[in-house]
Design a protein around this motif. Sequence first.
Motif, PDB file in Angstrom:
ATOM      1  N   ALA A   1      12.191  12.958  57.968  1.00  0.00           N
ATOM      2  CA  ALA A   1      10.832  13.188  58.472  1.00  0.00           C
ATOM      3  C   ALA A   1       9.780  12.484  57.619  1.00  0.00           C
ATOM      4  CB  ALA A   1      10.549  14.690  58.534  1.00  0.00           C
ATOM      5  N   GLY A   2       9.975  12.450  56.315  1.00  0.00           N
ATOM      6  CA  GLY A   2       9.017  11.788  55.441  1.00  0.00           C
ATOM      7  C   GLY A   2       8.933  10.294  55.700  1.00  0.00           C
ATOM      8  N   ALA A   3      10.061   9.656  55.978  1.00  0.00           N
ATOM      9  CA  ALA A   3      10.076   8.228  56.290  1.00  0.00           C
ATOM     10  C   ALA A   3       9.356   7.964  57.610  1.00  0.00           C
ATOM     11  CB  ALA A   3      11.506   7.709  56.344  1.00  0.00           C
ATOM     12  N   VAL A   4       9.544   8.850  58.575  1.00  0.00           N
ATOM     13  CA  VAL A   4       8.836   8.720  59.849  1.00  0.00           C
ATOM     14  C   VAL A   4       7.333   8.863  59.615  1.00  0.00           C
ATOM     15  CG1 VAL A   4       8.493   9.745  62.137  1.00  0.00           C
ATOM     16  CG2 VAL A   4      10.809   9.496  61.216  1.00  0.00           C
ATOM     17  N   ALA A   5       6.942   9.804  58.760  1.00  0.00           N
ATOM     18  CA  ALA A   5       5.524   9.991  58.450  1.00  0.00           C
ATOM     19  C   ALA A   5       4.935   8.750  57.797  1.00  0.00           C
ATOM     20  CB  ALA A   5       5.341  11.208  57.540  1.00  0.00           C
ATOM     21  N   VAL A   6       5.660   8.129  56.883  1.00  0.00           N
ATOM     22  CA  VAL A   6       5.179   6.902  56.239  1.00  0.00           C
ATOM     23  C   VAL A   6       5.055   5.791  57.278  1.00  0.00           C
ATOM     24  CG1 VAL A   6       5.775   5.084  54.566  1.00  0.00           C
ATOM     25  CG2 VAL A   6       6.000   7.498  53.936  1.00  0.00           C
ATOM     26  N   TYR A   7       6.035   5.665  58.163  1.00  0.00           N
ATOM     27  CA  TYR A   7       5.988   4.642  59.213  1.00  0.00           C
ATOM     28  C   TYR A   7       4.772   4.850  60.110  1.00  0.00           C
ATOM     29  CZ  TYR A   7       7.378   1.594  63.035  1.00  0.00           C
ATOM     30  OH  TYR A   7       7.406   0.609  64.001  1.00  0.00           O
TER      31      TYR A   7
ATOM     32  N   GLU B   1       0.311   3.051  47.574  1.00  0.00           N
ATOM     33  CA  GLU B   1       1.258   4.170  47.605  1.00  0.00           C
ATOM     34  C   GLU B   1       0.564   5.460  47.216  1.00  0.00           C
ATOM     35  OE1 GLU B   1       4.518   3.049  45.089  1.00  0.00           O
ATOM     36  OE2 GLU B   1       5.456   1.853  46.667  1.00  0.00           O
ATOM     37  N   ALA B   2      -0.397   5.370  46.309  1.00  0.00           N
ATOM     38  CA  ALA B   2      -1.133   6.564  45.888  1.00  0.00           C
ATOM     39  C   ALA B   2      -1.910   7.157  47.065  1.00  0.00           C
ATOM     40  CB  ALA B   2      -2.074   6.223  44.738  1.00  0.00           C
ATOM     41  N   ALA B   3      -2.544   6.303  47.859  1.00  0.00           N
ATOM     42  CA  ALA B   3      -3.302   6.792  49.021  1.00  0.00           C
ATOM     43  C   ALA B   3      -2.367   7.422  50.046  1.00  0.00           C
ATOM     44  CB  ALA B   3      -4.100   5.653  49.646  1.00  0.00           C
ATOM     45  N   MET B   4      -1.234   6.765  50.293  1.00  0.00           N
ATOM     46  CA  MET B   4      -0.280   7.330  51.254  1.00  0.00           C
ATOM     47  C   MET B   4       0.246   8.673  50.754  1.00  0.00           C
ATOM     48  SD  MET B   4       1.971   4.301  52.967  1.00  0.00           S
ATOM     49  CE  MET B   4       2.339   3.300  51.535  1.00  0.00           C
ATOM     50  N   ALA B   5       0.573   8.732  49.467  1.00  0.00           N
ATOM     51  CA  ALA B   5       1.086   9.977  48.894  1.00  0.00           C
ATOM     52  C   ALA B   5       0.059  11.092  49.032  1.00  0.00           C
ATOM     53  CB  ALA B   5       1.456   9.765  47.422  1.00  0.00           C
TER      54      ALA B   5
ATOM     55  N   ARG C   1       4.316  10.172  44.911  1.00  0.00           N
ATOM     56  CA  ARG C   1       4.225   8.713  45.011  1.00  0.00           C
ATOM     57  C   ARG C   1       5.611   8.068  45.011  1.00  0.00           C
ATOM     58  NH1 ARG C   1       0.182   4.997  41.372  1.00  0.00           N
ATOM     59  NH2 ARG C   1       0.737   3.033  42.348  1.00  0.00           N
ATOM     60  N   ASN C   2       6.521   8.559  44.160  1.00  0.00           N
ATOM     61  CA  ASN C   2       7.863   7.979  44.145  1.00  0.00           C
ATOM     62  C   ASN C   2       8.621   8.274  45.441  1.00  0.00           C
ATOM     63  OD1 ASN C   2       8.232  10.669  43.551  1.00  0.00           O
ATOM     64  ND2 ASN C   2       9.840  10.318  42.043  1.00  0.00           N
ATOM     65  N   THR C   3       8.285   9.366  46.105  1.00  0.00           N
ATOM     66  CA  THR C   3       8.898   9.683  47.403  1.00  0.00           C
ATOM     67  C   THR C   3       8.421   8.686  48.452  1.00  0.00           C
ATOM     68  OG1 THR C   3       9.010  12.020  46.803  1.00  0.00           O
ATOM     69  CG2 THR C   3       9.187  11.487  49.142  1.00  0.00           C
ATOM     70  N   VAL C   4       7.133   8.360  48.420  1.00  0.00           N
ATOM     71  CA  VAL C   4       6.600   7.352  49.341  1.00  0.00           C
ATOM     72  C   VAL C   4       7.310   6.027  49.100  1.00  0.00           C
ATOM     73  CG1 VAL C   4       4.554   5.980  49.923  1.00  0.00           C
ATOM     74  CG2 VAL C   4       4.356   8.453  49.660  1.00  0.00           C
ATOM     75  N   ALA C   5       7.470   5.640  47.834  1.00  0.00           N
ATOM     76  CA  ALA C   5       8.149   4.382  47.498  1.00  0.00           C
ATOM     77  C   ALA C   5       9.584   4.384  48.026  1.00  0.00           C
ATOM     78  CB  ALA C   5       8.123   4.156  45.997  1.00  0.00           C
ATOM     79  N   LYS C   6      10.261   5.522  47.914  1.00  0.00           N
ATOM     80  CA  LYS C   6      11.638   5.638  48.400  1.00  0.00           C
ATOM     81  C   LYS C   6      11.685   5.440  49.912  1.00  0.00           C
ATOM     82  CE  LYS C   6      13.461   9.703  48.983  1.00  0.00           C
ATOM     83  NZ  LYS C   6      14.059  11.033  48.795  1.00  0.00           N
ATOM     84  N   TYR C   7      10.737   6.048  50.623  1.00  0.00           N
ATOM     85  CA  TYR C   7      10.718   5.914  52.074  1.00  0.00           C
ATOM     86  C   TYR C   7      10.336   4.504  52.505  1.00  0.00           C
ATOM     87  CZ  TYR C   7      11.295  10.962  52.446  1.00  0.00           C
ATOM     88  OH  TYR C   7      11.779  12.247  52.373  1.00  0.00           O
ATOM     89  N   VAL C   8       9.469   3.853  51.758  1.00  0.00           N
ATOM     90  CA  VAL C   8       9.112   2.466  52.063  1.00  0.00           C
ATOM     91  C   VAL C   8      10.360   1.587  51.938  1.00  0.00           C
ATOM     92  CG1 VAL C   8       7.843   0.455  51.190  1.00  0.00           C
ATOM     93  CG2 VAL C   8       6.647   2.626  51.535  1.00  0.00           C
ATOM     94  N   ARG C   9      11.134   1.783  50.877  1.00  0.00           N
ATOM     95  CA  ARG C   9      12.381   1.012  50.701  1.00  0.00           C
ATOM     96  C   ARG C   9      13.350   1.273  51.851  1.00  0.00           C
ATOM     97  NH1 ARG C   9      11.615   2.728  45.463  1.00  0.00           N
ATOM     98  NH2 ARG C   9      13.241   4.311  45.650  1.00  0.00           N
ATOM     99  N   LEU C  10      13.442   2.521  52.286  1.00  0.00           N
ATOM    100  CA  LEU C  10      14.326   2.869  53.401  1.00  0.00           C
ATOM    101  C   LEU C  10      13.878   2.174  54.687  1.00  0.00           C
ATOM    102  CD1 LEU C  10      16.703   4.541  54.478  1.00  0.00           C
ATOM    103  CD2 LEU C  10      15.093   6.432  54.812  1.00  0.00           C
ATOM    104  N   LEU C  11      12.575   2.166  54.944  1.00  0.00           N
ATOM    105  CA  LEU C  11      12.056   1.488  56.135  1.00  0.00           C
ATOM    106  C   LEU C  11      12.334  -0.007  56.076  1.00  0.00           C
ATOM    107  CD1 LEU C  11       8.637   3.359  56.495  1.00  0.00           C
ATOM    108  CD2 LEU C  11      10.657   3.632  57.964  1.00  0.00           C
ATOM    109  N   GLU C  12      12.252  -0.572  54.880  1.00  0.00           N
ATOM    110  CA  GLU C  12      12.583  -1.993  54.713  1.00  0.00           C
ATOM    111  C   GLU C  12      14.068  -2.243  54.974  1.00  0.00           C
ATOM    112  OE1 GLU C  12      10.302  -4.827  51.886  1.00  0.00           O
ATOM    113  OE2 GLU C  12      10.750  -2.990  50.761  1.00  0.00           O
ATOM    114  N   GLU C  13      14.919  -1.383  54.434  1.00  0.00           N
ATOM    115  CA  GLU C  13      16.359  -1.533  54.623  1.00  0.00           C
ATOM    116  C   GLU C  13      16.734  -1.466  56.096  1.00  0.00           C
ATOM    117  OE1 GLU C  13      18.126   1.560  52.293  1.00  0.00           O
ATOM    118  OE2 GLU C  13      17.502   0.655  50.404  1.00  0.00           O
TER     119      GLU C  13
END
Length: 125
Positions: free
Chosen positions: A12-18, A36-40, A47-59
Amino acid sequence: MPNELLCFDLPAGAVAVYIYLLRHADRRTNQCYPSEAAMARDLHLARNTVAKYVRLLEERGLIVTERTQIQMRNGIRKNGSLRYTIIPMCEVMEQRHQRQLAEVERCRVQRQLAAQTEEPPCSPL
């Protein structure tokens, strides 16, 4: 939000970032520059969770990120926010289907090779 997004088995967090990136993207370029700070902050995530989800969306091939730089008034260059480019869903789905077809073909060839190795060798007449 594209319905096809549900095919990617994302948390769900990755969907929210997308969705956040989609909402902030320029409709002509499909690009945006949120930090990333603004998204978080806006998504109530670390912030590190946002970064993790960004990497997942890239993958998964849904977005591409690029580093940017800003130039200060005194001429010094500093790292800027990432530039996020959202890949059009039709391209993402086409790539996904191509990978699936390649996997089916790979499995077919493996089965064919396995069947050939199980056959007894031909005896000379």
